[in-house]
Design a protein around this motif. Sequence first.
Motif, PDB file in Angstrom:
ATOM      1  N   MET A 329      52.406  32.719 -54.544  1.00  0.00           N
ATOM      2  CA  MET A 329      53.227  31.857 -53.909  1.00  0.00           C
ATOM      3  C   MET A 329      52.625  30.898 -52.886  1.00  0.00           C
ATOM      4  SD  MET A 329      55.570  33.575 -50.714  1.00  0.00           S
ATOM      5  CE  MET A 329      56.860  34.441 -51.844  1.00  0.00           C
ATOM      6  N   LEU A 330      53.192  29.712 -52.672  1.00  0.00           N
ATOM      7  CA  LEU A 330      52.681  28.686 -51.935  1.00  0.00           C
ATOM      8  C   LEU A 330      53.789  28.551 -50.922  1.00  0.00           C
ATOM      9  CD1 LEU A 330      50.989  25.573 -53.259  1.00  0.00           C
ATOM     10  CD2 LEU A 330      52.329  25.598 -51.130  1.00  0.00           C
ATOM     11  N   ILE A 331      53.372  28.715 -49.653  1.00  0.00           N
ATOM     12  CA  ILE A 331      54.292  28.834 -48.210  1.00  0.00           C
ATOM     13  C   ILE A 331      54.251  27.200 -47.749  1.00  0.00           C
ATOM     14  CG2 ILE A 331      55.033  29.735 -46.424  1.00  0.00           C
ATOM     15  CD1 ILE A 331      53.770  32.471 -47.752  1.00  0.00           C
ATOM     16  N   VAL A 332      55.080  26.628 -47.527  1.00  0.00           N
ATOM     17  CA  VAL A 332      54.822  25.485 -46.988  1.00  0.00           C
ATOM     18  C   VAL A 332      55.761  25.155 -45.555  1.00  0.00           C
ATOM     19  CG1 VAL A 332      54.482  24.171 -49.130  1.00  0.00           C
ATOM     20  CG2 VAL A 332      56.982  24.195 -48.098  1.00  0.00           C
ATOM     21  N   ASP A 333      54.894  24.505 -44.711  1.00  0.00           N
ATOM     22  CA  ASP A 333      55.687  24.382 -43.254  1.00  0.00           C
ATOM     23  C   ASP A 333      56.279  22.894 -43.128  1.00  0.00           C
ATOM     24  OD1 ASP A 333      53.476  23.332 -41.607  1.00  0.00           O
ATOM     25  OD2 ASP A 333      52.580  25.398 -42.109  1.00  0.00           O
ATOM     26  N   CYS A 336      52.664  16.700 -45.298  1.00  0.00           N
ATOM     27  CA  CYS A 336      51.566  16.614 -46.273  1.00  0.00           C
ATOM     28  C   CYS A 336      51.830  17.398 -47.506  1.00  0.00           C
ATOM     29  CB  CYS A 336      50.197  16.926 -45.703  1.00  0.00           C
ATOM     30  SG  CYS A 336      49.758  15.585 -44.431  1.00  0.00           S
ATOM     31  N   CYS A 337      53.109  18.180 -47.454  1.00  0.00           N
ATOM     32  CA  CYS A 337      53.468  18.874 -48.708  1.00  0.00           C
ATOM     33  C   CYS A 337      54.308  18.246 -49.742  1.00  0.00           C
ATOM     34  CB  CYS A 337      54.470  20.099 -48.036  1.00  0.00           C
ATOM     35  SG  CYS A 337      53.550  20.966 -46.862  1.00  0.00           S
ATOM     36  N   MET A 338      53.741  18.151 -50.914  1.00  0.00           N
ATOM     37  CA  MET A 338      54.420  17.054 -51.747  1.00  0.00           C
ATOM     38  C   MET A 338      55.665  17.673 -52.368  1.00  0.00           C
ATOM     39  SD  MET A 338      51.239  15.590 -54.098  1.00  0.00           S
ATOM     40  CE  MET A 338      49.683  15.123 -53.033  1.00  0.00           C
ATOM     41  N   PRO A 339      56.659  16.926 -52.537  1.00  0.00           N
ATOM     42  CA  PRO A 339      58.083  17.214 -53.128  1.00  0.00           C
ATOM     43  C   PRO A 339      57.998  17.514 -54.330  1.00  0.00           C
ATOM     44  CG  PRO A 339      57.866  14.894 -52.806  1.00  0.00           C
ATOM     45  CD  PRO A 339      56.587  15.288 -51.972  1.00  0.00           C
ATOM     46  N   SER A 340      56.716  17.306 -55.282  1.00  0.00           N
ATOM     47  CA  SER A 340      56.506  17.651 -56.720  1.00  0.00           C
ATOM     48  C   SER A 340      56.192  19.045 -56.915  1.00  0.00           C
ATOM     49  CB  SER A 340      55.354  16.809 -57.303  1.00  0.00           C
ATOM     50  OG  SER A 340      54.289  17.098 -56.301  1.00  0.00           O
ATOM     51  N   LEU A 341      55.949  19.771 -55.707  1.00  0.00           N
ATOM     52  CA  LEU A 341      55.488  20.992 -56.080  1.00  0.00           C
ATOM     53  C   LEU A 341      56.213  22.081 -56.897  1.00  0.00           C
ATOM     54  CD1 LEU A 341      53.634  21.742 -52.594  1.00  0.00           C
ATOM     55  CD2 LEU A 341      52.474  21.647 -54.606  1.00  0.00           C
ATOM     56  N   PRO A 342      57.400  22.060 -56.601  1.00  0.00           N
ATOM     57  CA  PRO A 342      58.268  23.042 -57.606  1.00  0.00           C
ATOM     58  C   PRO A 342      58.480  22.805 -58.868  1.00  0.00           C
ATOM     59  CG  PRO A 342      59.489  22.239 -55.283  1.00  0.00           C
ATOM     60  CD  PRO A 342      58.441  21.443 -55.327  1.00  0.00           C
ATOM     61  N   GLU A 343      58.202  21.321 -59.045  1.00  0.00           N
ATOM     62  CA  GLU A 343      58.278  20.856 -60.446  1.00  0.00           C
ATOM     63  C   GLU A 343      57.163  21.338 -61.140  1.00  0.00           C
ATOM     64  OE1 GLU A 343      59.352  16.743 -61.147  1.00  0.00           O
ATOM     65  OE2 GLU A 343      58.448  16.885 -63.119  1.00  0.00           O
ATOM     66  N   VAL A 344      55.839  21.337 -60.459  1.00  0.00           N
ATOM     67  CA  VAL A 344      54.465  21.821 -61.179  1.00  0.00           C
ATOM     68  C   VAL A 344      54.581  23.426 -61.184  1.00  0.00           C
ATOM     69  CG1 VAL A 344      52.254  21.941 -60.592  1.00  0.00           C
ATOM     70  CG2 VAL A 344      53.368  19.935 -60.204  1.00  0.00           C
ATOM     71  N   VAL A 353      57.920  28.236 -51.337  1.00  0.00           N
ATOM     72  CA  VAL A 353      58.505  28.778 -50.399  1.00  0.00           C
ATOM     73  C   VAL A 353      58.693  27.819 -49.054  1.00  0.00           C
ATOM     74  CG1 VAL A 353      59.473  30.592 -48.771  1.00  0.00           C
ATOM     75  CG2 VAL A 353      58.270  31.142 -51.103  1.00  0.00           C
ATOM     76  N   SER A 354      59.929  27.373 -48.812  1.00  0.00           N
ATOM     77  CA  SER A 354      59.832  26.599 -47.772  1.00  0.00           C
ATOM     78  C   SER A 354      60.086  27.273 -46.492  1.00  0.00           C
ATOM     79  CB  SER A 354      60.612  25.146 -47.568  1.00  0.00           C
ATOM     80  OG  SER A 354      62.008  25.387 -48.020  1.00  0.00           O
ATOM     81  N   THR A 355      59.577  26.934 -45.259  1.00  0.00           N
ATOM     82  CA  THR A 355      60.008  27.891 -44.161  1.00  0.00           C
ATOM     83  C   THR A 355      60.509  27.431 -43.041  1.00  0.00           C
ATOM     84  OG1 THR A 355      57.746  27.665 -43.462  1.00  0.00           O
ATOM     85  CG2 THR A 355      58.133  29.512 -44.822  1.00  0.00           C
ATOM     86  N   THR A 356      60.767  26.040 -42.743  1.00  0.00           N
ATOM     87  CA  THR A 356      61.152  25.207 -41.773  1.00  0.00           C
ATOM     88  C   THR A 356      62.617  24.663 -42.223  1.00  0.00           C
ATOM     89  OG1 THR A 356      58.780  25.089 -41.221  1.00  0.00           O
ATOM     90  CG2 THR A 356      60.592  23.715 -39.986  1.00  0.00           C
ATOM     91  N   ASP A 357      63.489  24.770 -41.250  1.00  0.00           N
ATOM     92  CA  ASP A 357      64.836  24.375 -41.663  1.00  0.00           C
ATOM     93  C   ASP A 357      64.749  22.745 -41.509  1.00  0.00           C
ATOM     94  OD1 ASP A 357      65.928  26.706 -42.035  1.00  0.00           O
ATOM     95  OD2 ASP A 357      66.884  26.883 -40.288  1.00  0.00           O
ATOM     96  N   MET A 358      63.828  22.272 -40.812  1.00  0.00           N
ATOM     97  CA  MET A 358      63.596  20.700 -40.884  1.00  0.00           C
ATOM     98  C   MET A 358      62.924  20.207 -42.246  1.00  0.00           C
ATOM     99  SD  MET A 358      61.041  19.575 -37.940  1.00  0.00           S
ATOM    100  CE  MET A 358      60.121  18.302 -38.690  1.00  0.00           C
ATOM    101  N   ALA A 359      62.574  21.101 -42.830  1.00  0.00           N
ATOM    102  CA  ALA A 359      61.530  20.423 -44.075  1.00  0.00           C
ATOM    103  C   ALA A 359      61.941  21.331 -45.358  1.00  0.00           C
ATOM    104  CB  ALA A 359      60.168  20.614 -43.687  1.00  0.00           C
ATOM    105  N   LYS A 360      62.943  20.975 -46.113  1.00  0.00           N
ATOM    106  CA  LYS A 360      63.387  21.481 -47.343  1.00  0.00           C
ATOM    107  C   LYS A 360      62.961  20.795 -48.432  1.00  0.00           C
ATOM    108  CE  LYS A 360      67.158  24.200 -45.125  1.00  0.00           C
ATOM    109  NZ  LYS A 360      68.644  24.202 -45.348  1.00  0.00           N
ATOM    110  N   THR A 361      62.647  21.377 -49.603  1.00  0.00           N
ATOM    111  CA  THR A 361      62.362  20.674 -50.921  1.00  0.00           C
ATOM    112  C   THR A 361      63.159  21.226 -51.762  1.00  0.00           C
ATOM    113  OG1 THR A 361      59.990  20.184 -50.132  1.00  0.00           O
ATOM    114  CG2 THR A 361      60.481  20.213 -52.371  1.00  0.00           C
TER     115      THR A 361
END
Length: 649
Positions: A329-333, A336-344, A353-361
Amino acid sequence: MANETMVPADRAWDQASVRILEKSLTDGIDTVFTRIDTQRNQCGFGKSGVCCKICHMGPCRITPKAPRGVCGADADTIAARNFLREVSGGTSAHSDHGRHLVLKLKKVAESGGGDYAIKDEAALRRAAIAYGVKEEGRTASEVASELADVFIEEFSSQEETLKTLALAPEKQQARWKKTGVEPYGIDRMVVEAMHRTTMGVDHDYRNLLLHAFRTALADGWGGSRVASITSDILFGTPNPIRSEVNLGILGEKTVNILVHGHEPALSEMLAVAAQDPEIVQYAKDAGAEGITLAGICCTANEVLMRHGIPVAGNFLQQELAVVTGAVEMLIVDVQCCMPSLPEVAAAYHTEIVSTTDMAKTVGAKHQAFDEDNALDSARALIRRAADNYKRRDPAKVLIPDVKKPLVAGFSVEAIKYMLGGKYRGSFRPLNDAIISGRIRGVVGIVGCNNPKQKLDAYMNILARELVAHDVLVLKTGCAAIASGKEGMLSPEAALEKAGPGLREVCEAVGMPPVLHLGSCVDNVRILEAATEIIFEGGLGDDMAALPAVGVAPEWMSEKAIAIGCYFVASGVDVVLGNPFYISGSAKVTNFLNEETKELFGASFYVEEDPMKASETIIALLDAKREKLGINKKSERKLLDMKDRRAHGV
Ligand code: SF4
Ligand code: MSK
């Protein structure tokens, strides 16, 4: 598509990254290293800062044949407006992070903090004294509540200048007053920046740039400073702590969980939950031998500094960590979290897993972190990661056997203690070492990686050169992680790599030649250290007089621009490894590289070669030493037996 002609060894300095970059090519995975190639032909107008799309009469691009946009704005106005908007982006990122922590402090003070508490009461009381909040005879909660109110005012104040400015040396404060860049509330500065740069408002490049420095000061002597202080109160002031860094910290047989981003609230709870015997047993029941919690970027730095949690890598390694095939699991807040992560991650079993409502991917699983039930939320995430362990495909796993030991945790308090001990903690020994020439000066190396440059190369070459020339290096953010991977954050590095003077000081106190001061918001610890040096005496009364320089070698973020500006406005010269997007305006360039010398006593320098940067920096340090009258190495006399008896040694 992944570029098969790319040579990984040309793109990354450390062997773990090279090895996994090779794997990414074999696995057919696109990463930041291949996408930079498909984006190579980047827009010249954007790069020179003369593209404007602020209104819909545009977009306008300035050329010799079209020297003005539709509204009449010239290159100077456009480049200055773009620059101010970038500074505002950076300031808002750091400051919103700070606001989040301050609101949490208020909740904790009013007993609504759930699993959070005031972990460092001494830090709370130190801060209260610094901000004029009465602390004697009051409970920690009473003090915290009033201090939180003062901090909230730093965001919302309309016509009062920031209280944090008073923590700076008086000369700095006087300069800011004289130049008219003392910021009001942080939020007002950012809103005003957006107002000034909208169509038809501020067209004077100087006026715009002065507001850029004013906004940046609201970051460095406002939002970031408040974030750093509040983190220390809530989570503890860092002290030297041992750990390890690089992709080799991932466990072959453990549930590997990475935290990534910037805010420490969730990762602090994950650090606690990962120790919970019930949770560890849950991971074992899933077939693993235990849990490895580690980090990427600045969330990593936050939990490294306070818990010794290992660091998997810096900015450009976030996708590579997933490509190891060993991350459950890679947990992002935020940030600097790249939007490419789910594709990789789709090519492996890793859950993003995104954890902040203001930062979804898009493509990430969103599980909003419930701060009122923080520990339960953290436990739930770890259980979920443990469930995912069964999906790991051993055939896809490659964990490079590359990692280095390090010592991190150098808050200013810790540096004082290290230099002088519990009862005599002070910067005196450091000042004396600078005055005597054993330490030539202090250089802060900060900021990101940028795929336009070979990962970590500039940062490591520069740090090596400076340390060899007796320069004490202070690092934060991804730059600090680079030094960790290079082995420069260990006391032993002083013996092997430092010049004789620096080596002597490091040996005497047992410290590394490169000190890790924390995350991006902790760049303010560097300014705090510079302020302590001034208050200690003997090196002038102005930060502009100090033999100190800031460097952002491989920066990429707007945050780095804001940091650079608040360093320069504080009198510290800044060397950039890659340039701002301002070259289309000679006047804007001249303002930032020359005119600021008169206004603030410091300016920007651009040096794309690390060896030349080292020469520039050493020349800047020596010039400051010359002005202070300390540019001669004093003869160091070895004590004979008679002397030793006289000194009672
Ligand atoms: Fe063009 Fe002026 Fe509009 Fe910018 S503000 S897009 S220069 S017309
Ligand atoms: S994380 S801002 S890449 S230093 Fe702070 Fe690293 Fe730069 Fe993000």
